[in-house]
Write a protein that holds these residues in place. Structure first.
Motif, PDB file in Angstrom:
ATOM      1  N   PHE A  60      -2.680  -2.212  15.768  1.00 25.24           N
ATOM      2  CA  PHE A  60      -3.007  -0.804  15.588  1.00 25.24           C
ATOM      3  C   PHE A  60      -3.744  -0.266  16.804  1.00 25.24           C
ATOM      4  O   PHE A  60      -3.474   0.840  17.279  1.00 25.24           O
ATOM      5  CB  PHE A  60      -3.861  -0.630  14.329  1.00 25.24           C
ATOM      6  N   GLN A  61      -4.662  -1.053  17.345  1.00 22.69           N
ATOM      7  CA  GLN A  61      -5.383  -0.632  18.538  1.00 22.69           C
ATOM      8  C   GLN A  61      -4.440  -0.512  19.732  1.00 22.69           C
ATOM      9  O   GLN A  61      -4.568   0.413  20.547  1.00 22.69           O
ATOM     10  CB  GLN A  61      -6.500  -1.619  18.846  1.00 22.69           C
ATOM     11  N   SER A  78      -1.239   0.253  19.618  1.00 23.04           N
ATOM     12  CA  SER A  78      -0.471   1.488  19.424  1.00 23.04           C
ATOM     13  C   SER A  78      -1.303   2.712  19.780  1.00 23.04           C
ATOM     14  O   SER A  78      -0.801   3.668  20.378  1.00 23.04           O
ATOM     15  CB  SER A  78       0.003   1.579  17.968  1.00 23.04           C
ATOM     16  N   LEU A 128      -8.839   7.002  16.081  1.00 20.76           N
ATOM     17  CA  LEU A 128      -8.038   5.943  15.470  1.00 20.76           C
ATOM     18  C   LEU A 128      -8.243   4.608  16.173  1.00 20.76           C
ATOM     19  O   LEU A 128      -8.146   3.546  15.545  1.00 20.76           O
ATOM     20  CB  LEU A 128      -6.549   6.323  15.502  1.00 20.76           C
ATOM     21  N   ASN A 129      -8.527   4.655  17.458  1.00 20.43           N
ATOM     22  CA  ASN A 129      -8.724   3.434  18.228  1.00 20.43           C
ATOM     23  C   ASN A 129      -9.916   2.621  17.726  1.00 20.43           C
ATOM     24  O   ASN A 129     -10.029   1.429  18.004  1.00 20.43           O
ATOM     25  CB  ASN A 129      -8.903   3.778  19.710  1.00 20.43           C
ATOM     26  N   ARG A 133      -6.928  -0.196  11.029  1.00 22.83           N
ATOM     27  CA  ARG A 133      -5.597   0.208  10.605  1.00 22.83           C
ATOM     28  C   ARG A 133      -5.700   1.537   9.877  1.00 22.83           C
ATOM     29  O   ARG A 133      -6.787   2.073   9.715  1.00 22.83           O
ATOM     30  CB  ARG A 133      -4.954  -0.837   9.677  1.00 22.83           C
ATOM     31  N   TYR A 182      -0.110   3.938   5.706  1.00 25.84           N
ATOM     32  CA  TYR A 182       1.123   4.518   6.222  1.00 25.84           C
ATOM     33  C   TYR A 182       1.341   5.935   5.702  1.00 25.84           C
ATOM     34  O   TYR A 182       1.699   6.844   6.459  1.00 25.84           O
ATOM     35  CB  TYR A 182       2.318   3.639   5.838  1.00 25.84           C
ATOM     36  N   THR A 190       0.678   5.982  13.954  1.00 30.76           N
ATOM     37  CA  THR A 190       1.038   5.295  12.714  1.00 30.76           C
ATOM     38  C   THR A 190       2.479   4.802  12.755  1.00 30.76           C
ATOM     39  O   THR A 190       2.779   3.683  12.305  1.00 30.76           O
ATOM     40  CB  THR A 190       0.844   6.224  11.508  1.00 30.76           C
ATOM     41  N   TYR A 219       2.739   1.745  15.037  1.00 33.94           N
ATOM     42  CA  TYR A 219       2.045   0.624  14.407  1.00 33.94           C
ATOM     43  C   TYR A 219       2.872   0.050  13.258  1.00 33.94           C
ATOM     44  O   TYR A 219       3.010  -1.169  13.116  1.00 33.94           O
ATOM     45  CB  TYR A 219       0.678   1.089  13.902  1.00 33.94           C
ATOM     46  N   LYS A 278       4.248  -3.733  13.116  1.00 37.44           N
ATOM     47  CA  LYS A 278       3.682  -4.663  12.143  1.00 37.44           C
ATOM     48  C   LYS A 278       4.712  -5.167  11.140  1.00 37.44           C
ATOM     49  O   LYS A 278       4.692  -6.345  10.755  1.00 37.44           O
ATOM     50  CB  LYS A 278       2.530  -3.994  11.392  1.00 37.44           C
TER      51      LYS A 278
END
Length: 450
Positions: free
Chosen positions: A153-154, A156, A312-313, A317, A320, A367, A370, A374
């Motif tokens: 996630f990071q 992305s 977000l960083n 996570r 969705y 999102t 990510y 994932k």
């Protein structure tokens, strides 16, 4: 599959590849090298894009129809070759694909400098876009392999941050260079940045690529099982290119999360791109003589995207449904609100709605990338991103044409209202039905074994 694991765990420069993932993403030397190369290439592309627009429209004075063919020529390779490029990325060494694409891009960019007319420019742009079509799935597939799940996630968010910053800073810096020099200088800058990008990736050219690495680390039972079955079959009977291509489509068909994401993403993208090129049309009708409004809107949207990506960083996570649906909800609200502005509307509100659109865009894009990273086994990442690129390219060509027809028949303001409300409702559907759209589904392993 030509990519095999290295039993000695030695990297190209003789160092040992760690058996456990780095504690932080920034300590992942392979990803950071890829990240810096991606940042340079992205900024260079925006320099180039602005320069080509100025050269074609102002220096050559070509017909508007020819100008309209530029984005079409750049989208067609994605439509025709996206899924094939993804299959290629899953068969051969990804770093070498990226290096080859960078080298050919440098040559084609220099060739653009000597293009005598638009008739020469268009095929060169199409060929260069083809290199991008091949590069993206290879980069995403390699990212999936070298980044542990807890850092996906990071990763992305970092890539999304660079993409949004380049959209803001790239045209601004390009405009400065255009003012001081010429479009040709901007094109040279792009060639140089792409050359440096390839140089940064060069030490990774013989990096050991192990499709089992990420899945073994992430503990995702469905992903690990799928990858194991895939590798077992290929060890006993290597598949043909066509078989792997078909297998990629079958994997998407039988993976509920991936299928829901691609369909949901294309629906929202269709609505957004219908007006993406029509903001100037809207402001021309409502606020004639205020050309700067488009610049303020674009800058505020870019700032909103950068701000949300920075936030977000810091998160491990995001859900969705909240990320994808919430992103469309904010984008739709901003678009619809712009459809209701009048000639007396203050600049403040233009900036506010631009921020709203930007926050939604950043939330959605991070999102989306990510989720695809994932929920896709490493052995299928290239194909999934290649197919996603093909579908997006189709939308990129069709949506602006449909949007132009709608605006011509209904008017700019009503069209923005309709499209904004439709996008908003798509976002609501994503949030309300997130447990249905992105619920745990049956593993696609059974289908892959048929």
């Amino acid at each position: 599959m030509t990519t095999v694991s290295n039993p000695s765990n030695e990297s190209l420069d003789g160092s040992t590849v760690p058996k456990t993932p780095p504690n932080t993403l920034k300590s992942n030397a392979t990803f950071m090298r890829m990240f810096v190369a991606y940042a340079l290439a992205t900024f260079g592309d925006w320099f180039d894009t602005l320069a080509i627009q100025v050269m074609v429209a102002y220096r050559w004075g070509v017909d508007p129809f020819i100008i309209a063919l530029i984005p079409v020529c750049m989208a067609v390779p994605g439509i025709l070759l996206g899924s094939l490029a993804g299959t290629l990325a899953d068969r051969v060494q990804k770093v070498r694909i990226m290096l080859l694409c960078d080298a050919i891009t440098v040559v084609l960019t220099i060739a653009i400098l000597f293009a005598p007319s638009a008739l020469w420019l268009l095929p060169l742009l199409a060929l260069r876009a083809t290199m991008g079509v091949l590069h993206v799935p290879a980069q995403q597939a390699l990212t999936r392999q070298v980044v542990a799940e807890e850092h996906l996630f990071q990763a992305s968010a970092m890539n999304g941050f660079i993409a949004q910053c380049s959209k803001v800073a790239g045209p601004l810096l390009g405009a400065v260079i255009l003012t001081l020099f010429s479009p040709q200088v901007c094109i040279v800058v792009n060639a140089v940045t792409r050359l440096i990008s390839g140089g940064i990736l060069w030490p990774l050219r013989q990096l050991s690529e192990n499709t089992k690495s990420s899945s073994a680390l992430n503990g995702n039972a469905e992903t690990t099982e799928t990858t194991a079955q895939y590798e077992l079959r290929n060890e006993t009977q290597p598949e043909s290119f066509r078989a792997q291509w078909r297998e990629g489509w079958r994997f998407i068909r039988d993976s509920r999360k991936i299928m829901s994401t691609l369909v949901f993403g294309c629906m929202g993208l269709m609505a957004i791109l219908m007006i993406d090129y029509q903001f100037t049309t809207l402001f021309r009708e409502i606020k004639p003589g205020h050309e700067a409004m488009v610049g303020w809107l674009g800058s505020s949207a870019g700032a909103g995207a950068v701000a949300i990506i920075l936030l977000l960083n810091r998160l491990p996570r995001i859900g969705y449904g909240w990320g994808l649906g919430g992103g469309y909800l904010l984008i739709g609200a901003g678009i619809a609100a712009l459809g209701w502005i009048g000639s007396e509307t203050a600049l403040f509100w233009i900036v506010v709605w631009g921020l709203c659109i930007g926050v939604g865009n950043g939330l959605f894009m991070v999102t989306l990338n990510y989720l695809l990273q994932k929920e896709t086994p490493p052995a299928f990442t290239g194909r999934v991103f290649g197919i996603q690129n093909s579908l997006s390219s189709v939308v990129l060509v069709v949506a602006p044409l449909v949007g132009g027809i709608l605006i011509r028949s209904a008017g700019a303001s009503p069209a923005f209202q309709y499209i904004g409300i439709a996008t908003f409702m798509i976002g609501i559907i994503g949030i309300v039905l997130q447990r249905v759209l992105w619920a745990e589904g049956k593993s696609p392993v059974a289908t892959l074994q048929e």
